[in-house]
Design a protein around this motif. Structure first.
Motif, mmCIF file in Angstrom:
data_model
loop_
_atom_site.group_PDB
_atom_site.id
_atom_site.type_symbol
_atom_site.label_atom_id
_atom_site.label_comp_id
_atom_site.label_asym_id
_atom_site.label_seq_id
_atom_site.Cartn_x
_atom_site.Cartn_y
_atom_site.Cartn_z
ATOM 1 N N SER A 26 0.827 -1.205 0.000
ATOM 2 C CA SER A 26 0.000 0.000 0.000
ATOM 3 C C SER A 26 0.861 1.256 0.000
ATOM 4 N N ALA A 27 1.987 1.221 0.703
ATOM 5 C CA ALA A 27 2.881 2.387 0.718
ATOM 6 C C ALA A 27 3.384 2.700 -0.689
ATOM 7 N N GLN A 28 3.739 1.658 -1.450
ATOM 8 C CA GLN A 28 4.208 1.874 -2.816
ATOM 9 C C GLN A 28 3.094 2.376 -3.719
ATOM 10 N N LEU A 29 1.890 1.843 -3.533
ATOM 11 C CA LEU A 29 0.770 2.252 -4.381
ATOM 12 C C LEU A 29 0.341 3.691 -4.092
ATOM 13 N N VAL A 30 0.358 4.075 -2.827
ATOM 14 C CA VAL A 30 0.028 5.455 -2.472
ATOM 15 C C VAL A 30 1.043 6.409 -3.103
ATOM 16 N N ARG A 35 -5.496 5.247 -4.550
ATOM 17 C CA ARG A 35 -6.293 5.216 -3.333
ATOM 18 C C ARG A 35 -6.428 3.755 -2.926
ATOM 19 N N CYS A 36 -5.910 3.398 -1.782
ATOM 20 C CA CYS A 36 -5.891 1.996 -1.347
ATOM 21 C C CYS A 36 -6.909 1.745 -0.241
ATOM 22 N N ILE A 37 -7.697 0.713 -0.421
ATOM 23 C CA ILE A 37 -8.643 0.236 0.583
ATOM 24 C C ILE A 37 -8.158 -1.140 1.034
ATOM 25 N N VAL A 38 -7.905 -1.310 2.338
ATOM 26 C CA VAL A 38 -7.353 -2.576 2.847
ATOM 27 C C VAL A 38 -8.248 -3.072 3.976
ATOM 28 N N PRO A 39 -9.284 -3.844 3.650
ATOM 29 C CA PRO A 39 -10.233 -4.278 4.687
ATOM 30 C C PRO A 39 -9.823 -5.582 5.364
ATOM 31 N N TYR A 40 -10.242 -5.718 6.613
ATOM 32 C CA TYR A 40 -10.217 -7.033 7.255
ATOM 33 C C TYR A 40 -11.330 -7.879 6.655
ATOM 34 N N LEU A 41 -11.073 -9.158 6.444
ATOM 35 C CA LEU A 41 -12.148 -10.073 6.065
ATOM 36 C C LEU A 41 -13.008 -10.365 7.294
ATOM 37 N N ARG A 42 -14.225 -10.821 7.044
ATOM 38 C CA ARG A 42 -15.126 -11.188 8.150
ATOM 39 C C ARG A 42 -14.461 -12.209 9.069
ATOM 40 N N GLY A 43 -14.611 -11.994 10.370
ATOM 41 C CA GLY A 43 -14.033 -12.903 11.349
ATOM 42 C C GLY A 43 -12.608 -12.563 11.757
ATOM 43 N N TYR A 44 -12.059 -11.477 11.222
ATOM 44 C CA TYR A 44 -10.692 -11.070 11.540
ATOM 45 C C TYR A 44 -10.700 -9.683 12.182
ATOM 46 N N GLY A 45 -9.720 -9.447 13.064
ATOM 47 C CA GLY A 45 -9.529 -8.116 13.617
ATOM 48 C C GLY A 45 -10.779 -7.564 14.272
ATOM 49 N N PRO A 46 -11.121 -6.307 13.983
ATOM 50 C CA PRO A 46 -12.240 -5.657 14.667
ATOM 51 C C PRO A 46 -13.599 -5.897 14.019
ATOM 52 N N THR A 47 -13.675 -6.733 12.988
ATOM 53 C CA THR A 47 -14.978 -6.953 12.340
ATOM 54 C C THR A 47 -15.948 -7.620 13.307
ATOM 55 N N ARG A 48 -17.212 -7.244 13.194
ATOM 56 C CA ARG A 48 -18.252 -7.834 14.034
ATOM 57 C C ARG A 48 -19.517 -8.034 13.209
ATOM 58 N N ALA A 266 6.867 -10.390 -1.223
ATOM 59 C CA ALA A 266 7.340 -9.762 -2.460
ATOM 60 C C ALA A 266 6.503 -8.522 -2.765
ATOM 61 N N PRO A 267 6.557 -7.512 -1.896
ATOM 62 C CA PRO A 267 5.700 -6.345 -2.084
ATOM 63 C C PRO A 267 5.983 -5.557 -3.348
ATOM 64 N N VAL A 268 7.237 -5.508 -3.780
ATOM 65 C CA VAL A 268 7.560 -4.763 -5.003
ATOM 66 C C VAL A 268 6.897 -5.402 -6.208
ATOM 67 N N GLU A 269 7.029 -6.715 -6.325
ATOM 68 C CA GLU A 269 6.420 -7.416 -7.463
ATOM 69 C C GLU A 269 4.899 -7.324 -7.417
ATOM 70 N N PHE A 270 4.332 -7.397 -6.207
ATOM 71 C CA PHE A 270 2.872 -7.328 -6.085
ATOM 72 C C PHE A 270 2.377 -5.942 -6.497
ATOM 73 N N ALA A 271 3.036 -4.898 -6.016
ATOM 74 C CA ALA A 271 2.640 -3.541 -6.389
ATOM 75 C C ALA A 271 2.842 -3.310 -7.883
ATOM 76 N N ASP A 272 3.936 -3.823 -8.421
ATOM 77 C CA ASP A 272 4.204 -3.645 -9.854
ATOM 78 C C ASP A 272 3.126 -4.301 -10.711
#
Length: 281
Positions: A26-30, A35-48, A266-272
């Motif tokens: 996300s840092a590379q894409l910004v 505009r980056c949206i990075v959501p938790y999937l259901r059942g993870y983190g603060p999702t309820r 491999a964040p560089v390759e993923f962002a590329d």
């Protein structure tokens, strides 16, 4: 993250990971103006879940419906969708069924990440079956109890097995492991691995989506498939097999020295890969 008027990229994590998988991507894409949206999937983190009676479903139709609902809630008419594992599945579901909402797709192996549930109980090669031990473990109540009691140790083991050449720091795992403390994590995970084999019923609210997915819809949007050469869970395949299910422009890239958690390894390759879709389409 990123400018409100930039091209939208939704980054979707898998199991057992969370949004930290995309910190570097996300840092590379910004920086590239996205505009980056990075959501938790259901059942993870603060999702309820809003309603206590809602089934804690981890089925592919639910993951896809969640992603579509997120796009609608944020008034995003079209986005690049990028993900791996469960997140790649959600991205593939939306790309296949609502292609008008998808500018491009980045999906990690197996590429076409939509389950053929009707054929799920056809035995695979022994080596492939060995890699899927954790799924079969969760089919029984012993597995549910084991994940409940040892969720951090269980997920840490999967990280090591699936990315054998990734020397992740214990602090890196600890940052993500907090997301597994979600009260619905175990139920969502167990349902996911039972439903895909026909061992648990789906949420009726998503039945119409699963019916469409059972028809094996083609993915027609421009796509990039990324594969970690050292992936310890995905079956090894050649590129001609990996691009099955895609009817639009598609290319596959194998990344040496990388395992299952491609964006974090491999964040560089993923962002590329994402930027290439923005440039070419």
């Amino acid at each position: 993250m990123g400018p409100d008027d930039g091209p939208v990229v939704v980054l979707l994590h898998g199991f057992p990971y969370d949004i930290h998988a995309y910190d570097d991507v996300s840092a590379q894409l910004v920086q590239a103006g996205c505009r980056c949206i990075v959501p938790y999937l259901r059942g993870y983190g603060p999702t309820r879940f809003v309603d206590s009676a809602t089934p804690r479903s981890g089925e592919q139709a639910a993951l896809g419906a969640d992603l579509l609902a997120l796009l609608n809630a944020l008034n995003i008419p079209q986005a690049i969708l990028a993900g791996y594992d469960w997140g790649g599945r959600a991205a593939c579901v939306v790309a296949a069924l609502w292609p008008e909402r998808v500018r491009g797709l980045v999906s990690c192996d197996p590429g076409y990440n939509i389950h053929d549930i009707a054929a799920a109980n056809t035995p695979a090669a022994p080596e492939t079956e060995r890699r899927l031990w954790y799924q079969y473990y969760l089919h029984g109540e012993r597995g549910r109890a084991g994940l409940t009691a040892h969720r951090s140790e269980f997920c840490h083991l999967l990280w090591k097995l699936w990315s054998p050449t990734w020397p992740f720091a214990e602090s890196t795992f600890a940052d993500t492991a907090q997301s597994f403390e979600n009260p619905d994590f175990v139920d969502v995970v167990v349902h996911s691995y039972r439903h895909r084999y026909g061992r648990a019923a789906g949420d009726p609210d998503y039945g119409f989506i699963q019916e469409r997915l059972a028809q094996k819809p083609l993915i027609t949007v421009p796509a990039v498939i990324l594969a970690g050469a050292d992936d310890g869970v995905s079956s090894k395949r050649d590129s001609s097999t990996a691009v099955r299910g895609f009817a639009g422009p598609v290319r596959r890239q194998v990344i040496e020295g990388v395992g299952h958690n491609v964006p974090q390894e491999a964040p560089v390759e993923f962002a590329d890969a994402i930027i290439s879709l923005l440039k070419n389409h």
